[in-house]
Design a protein around this motif. Sequence first.
Motif, PDB file in Angstrom:
ATOM      1  N   UNK A 223       0.846  -1.188   0.000  1.00  0.00           N
ATOM      2  CA  UNK A 223       0.000   0.000   0.000  1.00  0.00           C
ATOM      3  C   UNK A 223       0.890   1.251   0.000  1.00  0.00           C
ATOM      4  N   UNK A 224       0.283   2.390  -0.295  1.00  0.00           N
ATOM      5  CA  UNK A 224       1.035   3.643  -0.244  1.00  0.00           C
ATOM      6  C   UNK A 224       1.581   3.922   1.139  1.00  0.00           C
ATOM      7  N   UNK A 225       0.816   3.582   2.179  1.00  0.00           N
ATOM      8  CA  UNK A 225       1.269   3.809   3.548  1.00  0.00           C
ATOM      9  C   UNK A 225       2.480   2.949   3.858  1.00  0.00           C
ATOM     10  N   UNK A 226       2.461   1.683   3.465  1.00  0.00           N
ATOM     11  CA  UNK A 226       3.602   0.797   3.720  1.00  0.00           C
ATOM     12  C   UNK A 226       4.859   1.304   3.014  1.00  0.00           C
ATOM     13  N   UNK A 227       4.701   1.737   1.780  1.00  0.00           N
ATOM     14  CA  UNK A 227       5.848   2.270   1.037  1.00  0.00           C
ATOM     15  C   UNK A 227       6.364   3.562   1.667  1.00  0.00           C
ATOM     16  N   UNK A 228       5.447   4.392   2.145  1.00  0.00           N
ATOM     17  CA  UNK A 228       5.851   5.669   2.746  1.00  0.00           C
ATOM     18  C   UNK A 228       6.644   5.454   4.025  1.00  0.00           C
ATOM     19  N   UNK A 229       6.176   4.556   4.878  1.00  0.00           N
ATOM     20  CA  UNK A 229       6.883   4.294   6.128  1.00  0.00           C
ATOM     21  C   UNK A 229       8.271   3.715   5.869  1.00  0.00           C
ATOM     22  N   UNK A 263       6.892   4.802  -6.867  1.00  0.00           N
ATOM     23  CA  UNK A 263       5.826   3.804  -6.891  1.00  0.00           C
ATOM     24  C   UNK A 263       4.520   4.403  -6.376  1.00  0.00           C
ATOM     25  N   UNK A 264       4.599   5.245  -5.356  1.00  0.00           N
ATOM     26  CA  UNK A 264       3.398   5.909  -4.836  1.00  0.00           C
ATOM     27  C   UNK A 264       2.897   6.949  -5.839  1.00  0.00           C
ATOM     28  N   UNK A 265       3.839   7.751  -6.357  1.00  0.00           N
ATOM     29  CA  UNK A 265       3.506   8.711  -7.405  1.00  0.00           C
ATOM     30  C   UNK A 265       3.019  10.061  -6.938  1.00  0.00           C
ATOM     31  N   UNK A 266       2.897  10.257  -5.644  1.00  0.00           N
ATOM     32  CA  UNK A 266       2.420  11.526  -5.104  1.00  0.00           C
ATOM     33  C   UNK A 266       2.803  11.594  -3.630  1.00  0.00           C
ATOM     34  N   UNK A 267       2.586  12.736  -3.015  1.00  0.00           N
ATOM     35  CA  UNK A 267       2.803  12.850  -1.576  1.00  0.00           C
ATOM     36  C   UNK A 267       1.636  12.209  -0.822  1.00  0.00           C
ATOM     37  N   UNK A 268       1.971  11.380   0.155  1.00  0.00           N
ATOM     38  CA  UNK A 268       0.951  10.799   1.022  1.00  0.00           C
ATOM     39  C   UNK A 268       1.330  11.120   2.469  1.00  0.00           C
ATOM     40  N   UNK A 275       1.397  16.230  11.033  1.00  0.00           N
ATOM     41  CA  UNK A 275       1.376  15.947   9.607  1.00  0.00           C
ATOM     42  C   UNK A 275       2.777  15.604   9.115  1.00  0.00           C
ATOM     43  N   UNK A 276       2.958  14.340   8.693  1.00  0.00           N
ATOM     44  CA  UNK A 276       4.260  13.902   8.182  1.00  0.00           C
ATOM     45  C   UNK A 276       4.059  13.237   6.824  1.00  0.00           C
ATOM     46  N   UNK A 277       4.554  13.868   5.763  1.00  0.00           N
ATOM     47  CA  UNK A 277       4.339  13.339   4.419  1.00  0.00           C
ATOM     48  C   UNK A 277       5.544  12.547   3.904  1.00  0.00           C
ATOM     49  N   UNK A 278       5.289  11.790   2.855  1.00  0.00           N
ATOM     50  CA  UNK A 278       6.360  11.132   2.100  1.00  0.00           C
ATOM     51  C   UNK A 278       5.897  11.007   0.656  1.00  0.00           C
ATOM     52  N   UNK A 279       6.839  11.199  -0.260  1.00  0.00           N
ATOM     53  CA  UNK A 279       6.555  11.071  -1.677  1.00  0.00           C
ATOM     54  C   UNK A 279       7.671  11.713  -2.475  1.00  0.00           C
TER      55      UNK A 279
END
Length: 390
Positions: A223-229, A263-268, A275-279
Amino acid sequence: MTADFGSRVASARKRRGLSQRDLATAAGLSLSLVKKVEQGQRETVRLETLRALAVALRVRTTVLQGAHTDAEWADEATVDLWEPVRRALAGGPDDLEDRPSIDGVRAVYDGLRPALTAHRYTEVAAALPALLRDADALDERDGRAIRSRILGMVGWLLVQNRQFDTATEALTRAIDQAPDRGTAVAAVNAQVWNHLRQGELALAAELAQQWADDIEPRFSRATGLQLALWGRLWLYVANVGVRDNSPGLTDDALALARAAADRIGREVTYDPSPHRPFGPVTVAQIAGECAVITGHPERAIAIGESIPATAVVSATAAPRLRHRLDVAKAHTQLRQYGEAIAVMRELHHTAPEWLPQQRYARDILGEIIRGRRTLTDDMRTLADAIRLEY
């Protein structure tokens, strides 16, 4: 500073066949500073000084560092602000008349989000003691997830406000309370940052790489969350690598983080409170930070200019604010002091309670004003706002 540190520098210098003057010149430092370091006459040495010596000696910063850390602890006003929170973390008698519910605690936690996102620390600190007491009073098993998230949020705030020991306690409890690794890893990210902000490079790298290995996702199913972490952990490894004079580690870590971001393609948002983003934008911002540290200010400014405003999830997200400080530093390195002051003024307007907690901001402004005979009104206002010492 220990004599051991000085002996490490002297030993590496002799093995490279350099005189003290040669080392000072290569590192861009004064000869007197190099002499004091080698003779153990300096109680503290900044991490950037360690890195400059390491680059000149062609060794890792940690080879010279030993057990030396580089933390700037909270000033008295900040300590006083967070004292009730520290007491609430320590616990006390349970004298609550009405038993809190998980839904009620979660509602208060979610309600803090706007103040957290805007870095309104005074407002948040006033609300946290009651929230911590209510979270402690929840059922031991059923309340684990929300309690872990609250403790992780508190730990992040304490790191941000330079109270590292108490932050460590809160984050350790957050990880322990987490019902699963997905919940725990947000607190782990904050704990890595805690080590990094104190200059504990080896501890930061070890913790980040351990957890990155443990939670490595399958890209085809993640998921996007798993990739972000996972990707955020590799960005911290890149943070360590660039400070440890390890360009290979830095490049590899950035490549892994970039793969996750692409892989995510955007900030999540991997943690909404705070608020902590990744992308892709976050990865670019860390690449800009690395460029500043390695002495490539033009690259850092170009990265900043290439990020469209529409791609930034929040103007007050901590990574974005830190990136803007990197841009100010890059302008300072290029002696573009007016541009640097303009960025600092923007940050003071955007996050007035965040900026005083950044030693980096004091370093930048101090560098600008040291050589000036008189200060502009903007410089005086900023110096007071960020509590720059006289």
